[in-house]
Design an enzyme around this catalytic site. Structure first.
Site, PDB file in Angstrom:
ATOM      1  NE  ARG A   1      -2.538  -0.259   3.591  1.00  0.00           N
ATOM      2  CZ  ARG A   1      -3.011   0.860   4.160  1.00  0.00           C
ATOM      3  NH1 ARG A   1      -3.930   1.573   3.570  1.00  0.00           N
ATOM      4  NH2 ARG A   1      -2.559   1.240   5.344  1.00  0.00           N
ATOM      5  N   GLY A   2       2.099   1.142   0.374  1.00  0.00           N
ATOM      6  CA  GLY A   2       2.974   2.316   0.478  1.00  0.00           C
ATOM      7  C   GLY A   2       3.459   2.768  -0.893  1.00  0.00           C
TER       8      GLY A   2
ATOM      9  CB  SER B   1      -3.034  -1.261   9.195  1.00  0.00           C
ATOM     10  OG  SER B   1      -2.960  -0.907   7.827  1.00  0.00           O
TER      11      SER B   1
ATOM     12  NE  ARG C   1      19.466   0.320   1.786  1.00  0.00           N
ATOM     13  CZ  ARG C   1      18.923   1.520   1.881  1.00  0.00           C
ATOM     14  NH1 ARG C   1      19.611   2.531   2.365  1.00  0.00           N
ATOM     15  NH2 ARG C   1      17.687   1.718   1.478  1.00  0.00           N
TER      16      ARG C   1
ATOM     17  CB  CYS D   1      16.732   6.527  -3.687  1.00  0.00           C
ATOM     18  SG  CYS D   1      16.620   7.573  -2.232  1.00  0.00           S
TER      19      CYS D   1
ATOM     20  CD  GLN E   1      19.046  12.982  -1.688  1.00  0.00           C
ATOM     21  OE1 GLN E   1      20.222  13.033  -1.383  1.00  0.00           O
ATOM     22  NE2 GLN E   1      18.207  12.181  -1.061  1.00  0.00           N
TER      23      GLN E   1
ATOM     24  N   GLY F   1      11.314  11.107  -1.705  1.00  0.00           N
ATOM     25  CA  GLY F   1      12.285  10.368  -0.905  1.00  0.00           C
ATOM     26  C   GLY F   1      11.962  10.440   0.583  1.00  0.00           C
TER      27      GLY F   1
ATOM     28  CD  GLU G   1      19.807  10.163   1.676  1.00  0.00           C
ATOM     29  OE1 GLU G   1      19.432   9.452   2.629  1.00  0.00           O
ATOM     30  OE2 GLU G   1      19.382  10.007   0.508  1.00  0.00           O
TER      31      GLU G   1
ATOM     32  CE  LYS H   1      20.692   5.562   4.756  1.00  0.00           C
ATOM     33  NZ  LYS H   1      19.266   5.846   4.502  1.00  0.00           N
TER      34      LYS H   1
ATOM     35  NE  ARG I   1      13.883  15.454   1.198  1.00  0.00           N
ATOM     36  CZ  ARG I   1      14.210  14.162   1.067  1.00  0.00           C
ATOM     37  NH1 ARG I   1      14.306  13.596  -0.115  1.00  0.00           N
ATOM     38  NH2 ARG I   1      14.454  13.422   2.140  1.00  0.00           N
TER      39      ARG I   1
ATOM     40  CG  HIS J   1      16.626  11.359  -5.382  1.00  0.00           C
ATOM     41  ND1 HIS J   1      15.551  12.092  -4.954  1.00  0.00           N
ATOM     42  CD2 HIS J   1      16.817  10.384  -4.451  1.00  0.00           C
ATOM     43  CE1 HIS J   1      15.101  11.589  -3.806  1.00  0.00           C
ATOM     44  NE2 HIS J   1      15.847  10.550  -3.490  1.00  0.00           N
TER      45      HIS J   1
HETATM   46  P1  NAP Z   1       5.184   4.493   2.934  1.00  0.00           P
HETATM   47  O1  NAP Z   1       4.623   5.055   1.687  1.00  0.00           O
HETATM   48  O2  NAP Z   1       5.105   5.332   4.163  1.00  0.00           O
HETATM   49  O3  NAP Z   1       4.436   3.080   3.213  1.00  0.00           O
HETATM   50  C1  NAP Z   1       4.784   2.252   4.297  1.00  0.00           C
HETATM   51  C2  NAP Z   1       3.534   1.635   4.912  1.00  0.00           C
HETATM   52  O4  NAP Z   1       2.719   2.624   5.527  1.00  0.00           O
HETATM   53  C3  NAP Z   1       2.572   0.970   3.964  1.00  0.00           C
HETATM   54  O5  NAP Z   1       3.046  -0.265   3.553  1.00  0.00           O
HETATM   55  C4  NAP Z   1       1.318   0.844   4.829  1.00  0.00           C
HETATM   56  O6  NAP Z   1       1.438  -0.321   5.645  1.00  0.00           O
HETATM   57  C5  NAP Z   1       1.421   2.056   5.739  1.00  0.00           C
HETATM   58  N1  NAP Z   1       0.369   3.060   5.487  1.00  0.00           N
HETATM   59  C6  NAP Z   1      -0.310   3.703   6.452  1.00  0.00           C
HETATM   60  N2  NAP Z   1      -1.191   4.539   5.930  1.00  0.00           N
HETATM   61  C7  NAP Z   1      -1.111   4.438   4.594  1.00  0.00           C
HETATM   62  C8  NAP Z   1      -1.793   5.064   3.504  1.00  0.00           C
HETATM   63  N3  NAP Z   1      -2.742   5.970   3.702  1.00  0.00           N
HETATM   64  N4  NAP Z   1      -1.453   4.723   2.255  1.00  0.00           N
HETATM   65  C9  NAP Z   1      -0.499   3.813   2.046  1.00  0.00           C
HETATM   66  N5  NAP Z   1       0.180   3.192   3.031  1.00  0.00           N
HETATM   67  C10 NAP Z   1      -0.117   3.495   4.311  1.00  0.00           C
HETATM   68  O7  NAP Z   1       6.714   4.082   2.802  1.00  0.00           O
HETATM   69  P2  NAP Z   1       7.666   4.113   1.492  1.00  0.00           P
HETATM   70  O8  NAP Z   1       8.043   5.498   1.181  1.00  0.00           O
HETATM   71  O9  NAP Z   1       7.026   3.261   0.446  1.00  0.00           O
HETATM   72  O10 NAP Z   1       8.987   3.402   2.063  1.00  0.00           O
HETATM   73  C11 NAP Z   1       9.020   2.034   2.435  1.00  0.00           C
HETATM   74  C12 NAP Z   1      10.447   1.601   2.717  1.00  0.00           C
HETATM   75  O11 NAP Z   1      11.234   1.754   1.555  1.00  0.00           O
HETATM   76  C13 NAP Z   1      11.157   2.428   3.798  1.00  0.00           C
HETATM   77  O12 NAP Z   1      12.005   1.597   4.541  1.00  0.00           O
HETATM   78  C14 NAP Z   1      11.992   3.384   3.024  1.00  0.00           C
HETATM   79  O13 NAP Z   1      13.127   3.821   3.725  1.00  0.00           O
HETATM   80  C15 NAP Z   1      12.396   2.517   1.847  1.00  0.00           C
HETATM   81  N6  NAP Z   1      12.748   3.289   0.685  1.00  0.00           N
HETATM   82  C16 NAP Z   1      11.969   4.329   0.350  1.00  0.00           C
HETATM   83  C17 NAP Z   1      12.291   5.065  -0.747  1.00  0.00           C
HETATM   84  C18 NAP Z   1      11.432   6.223  -1.109  1.00  0.00           C
HETATM   85  O14 NAP Z   1      11.773   6.882  -2.047  1.00  0.00           O
HETATM   86  N7  NAP Z   1      10.333   6.515  -0.474  1.00  0.00           N
HETATM   87  C19 NAP Z   1      13.409   4.744  -1.540  1.00  0.00           C
HETATM   88  C20 NAP Z   1      14.195   3.634  -1.181  1.00  0.00           C
HETATM   89  C21 NAP Z   1      13.831   2.900  -0.058  1.00  0.00           C
HETATM   90  P3  NAP Z   1       0.202  -1.190   6.131  1.00  0.00           P
HETATM   91  O15 NAP Z   1      -0.506  -1.727   4.910  1.00  0.00           O
HETATM   92  O16 NAP Z   1       0.857  -2.266   6.909  1.00  0.00           O
HETATM   93  O17 NAP Z   1      -0.662  -0.260   6.939  1.00  0.00           O
END
Ligand code: NAP
Length: 367
Positions: A11-12, A39, A100, A133, A160, A164, A239, A242, A265, A272
């Site tokens: 969902r993220g 959830s 990592r 990233c 960035q 991110g 950052e 890394k 940022r 990025h």
């Molecule tokens: P995110 O969008 O915050 O999503 C993480 C979790 O938040 C979802 O799986 C979901 O879990 C929950 N969530 C709660 N409310 C939500 C809503 N309204 N919509 C969608 N999800 C919701 O996190 P992300 O940015 O994808 O990052 C995930 C991981 O990847 C992190 O460890 C991050 O450091 C890494 N990462 C991120 C990036 C980036 O650019 N963002 C790049 C490289 C690595 P549930 O279904 O369990 O509730």
């Protein structure tokens, strides 16, 4: 029999892009997908007839051949050690940074370190972790120079995107833009208004306590923020740390090759960019460098160092949503023939996050 592959965090933001890419590449036809959430268990999964399973249930997780997690570092910290303690012997592919640098974990970026991935698999390793990233995008843009032993050090000054920092931050950037547009609309509507009046209206909007900034802690629109993540000492941020630590692990450098700079940022949405200064070990002519960069992988795109091509092809707008990693503004710097300048842009949700995970799953399925 098809492998049972759990997708956690679908969902993220990273997870949604991953699922989109897996659909596009037909990956779901090769696996038995299981969608898990912390959830939403019991709800309707995005694909298939199985309901969403609980990502917090060890019993569910132990049934999986492969776990792909885009759930975040807290989840990995909580669940990974417990899973391994319970004897889980499947593969764990993760987007979070938690594992990592752990011994036995491989940072995955297969166009750059496929040999390292194959060797880890042959040695029975089970943890495969997507890189930061910015680091992954930098290596996609210049790994050919490293692999020819040409790099003495790299300085990367980054630009960035809001994505991110997470979905809430993307929304906040748009809210800030809307707020500023609204507060300045009457001055902007009057074409005869002086530059100083325009500037004052914008500055007042930025200084207004009602400007949404809970996520970034400061205005990002009409501004930039030269600090990402927490301090790690010596004046550096995590950052920036890394950049050195992960690039050296991915490339398996011994001795390490210094990478450092300042991570910033900016108000881009999901790409990025990085301004690179590369100290070469010897004076290599620019046309040879261009040849190396062109040939290093199938996704890099060399942009001619002239105005029109640069504005059209070397920007977040040009690259967003694509797997292309653009590199341009290539020139020898005034400091001497060993100093190369370059600018690179890549989509941080694709090669910067979801794509290396998707390709790792494919590598496992093809074994
Ligand atoms: P995110 O969008 O915050 O999503 C993480 C979790 O938040 C979802 O799986 C979901 O879990 C929950 N969530 C709660 N409310 C939500 C809503 N309204 N919509 C969608 N999800 C919701 O996190 P992300 O940015 O994808 O990052 C995930 C991981 O990847 C992190 O460890 C991050 O450091 C890494 N990462 C991120 C990036 C980036 O650019 N963002 C790049 C490289 C690595 P549930 O279904 O369990 O509730």
């Amino acid at each position: 029999m098809k492998k049972r592959v759990g997708i956690i965090g679908f969902r993220g933001m990273v997870g949604s892009v991953l699922v989109e890419r897996m659909r596009a590449e037909g990956d779901f036809e090769l696996i038995e997908p299981v969608f898990l959430s912390t959830s939403q268990s019991g709800g309707q999964a995005p694909l298939g007839n199985e309901p969403i399973r609980s990502a917090l249930s060890l019993e569910e997780l132990l049934k999986l051949d492969v776990i792909v997690s885009c759930q975040g570092g807290d989840y990995t910290t909580q669940m990974h050690p417990e899973l391994r303690k319970q004897g889980y012997s499947g593969y764990f592919i993760d987007a979070a940074s938690t594992l990592r640098m752990a011994e036995g974990a491989t940072i995955i970026l297969d166009p750059v370190n496929r040999a390292q991935i194959d060797s880890a698999l042959a040695n029975g390793h089970k943890d495969f972790i997507g890189g930061n990233c910015t680091v992954s995008l930098m290596l996609m843009a210049i790994h050919g120079l490293y692999q020819r032993g040409l790099v003495e050090w790299v300085s990367s000054m980054t630009y960035q995107a809001a994505s991110g920092a997470g979905a809430k931050n993307m929304r906040e950037l748009l809210l800030q833009l809307g707020f500023i547009a609204e507060r300045t609309s009457s001055v902007v509507a009057n074409a005869a208004e002086s530059a100083l009046a325009l500037d004052r209206a914008a500055a007042n909007a930025l200084a207004d306590a009602a400007l949404p900034q809970a996520e970034f802690g400061a205005p990002l629109a009409l501004n930039l923020l030269p600090w990402i993540d927490k301090a790690v000492g010596e004046g550096a941020t995590r950052e920036e740390w890394k950049g050195h630590a992960e690039s050296n692990k991915i490339l398996g450098n011994d001795p390490e090759i210094p990478v450092d700079g300042i991570c910033v940022r900016v108000g881009a949405m999901r790409c990025h960019s990085q301004g690179l200064t590369i100290k070469l070990k010897r004076d290599v002519p620019l046309d040879q460098i261009e040849g190396i960069l062109r040939e290093q992988n199938a996704w890099v795109k060399l942009v001619e160092n002239e105005r029109q091509a640069t504005l059209a092809e070397l920007s977040p707008k040009a690259v967003s949503g694509s797997l292309t990693v653009a590199i341009g503004r290539l020139k020898k710097l005034r400091m001497g023939p060993h100093y190369l300048g370059a600018f690179t842009v890549g989509d941080q949700l694709l090669w910067g996050a979801a794509e290396p995970l998707r390709r790792m799953l494919r590598i496992l399925l093809e074994r």
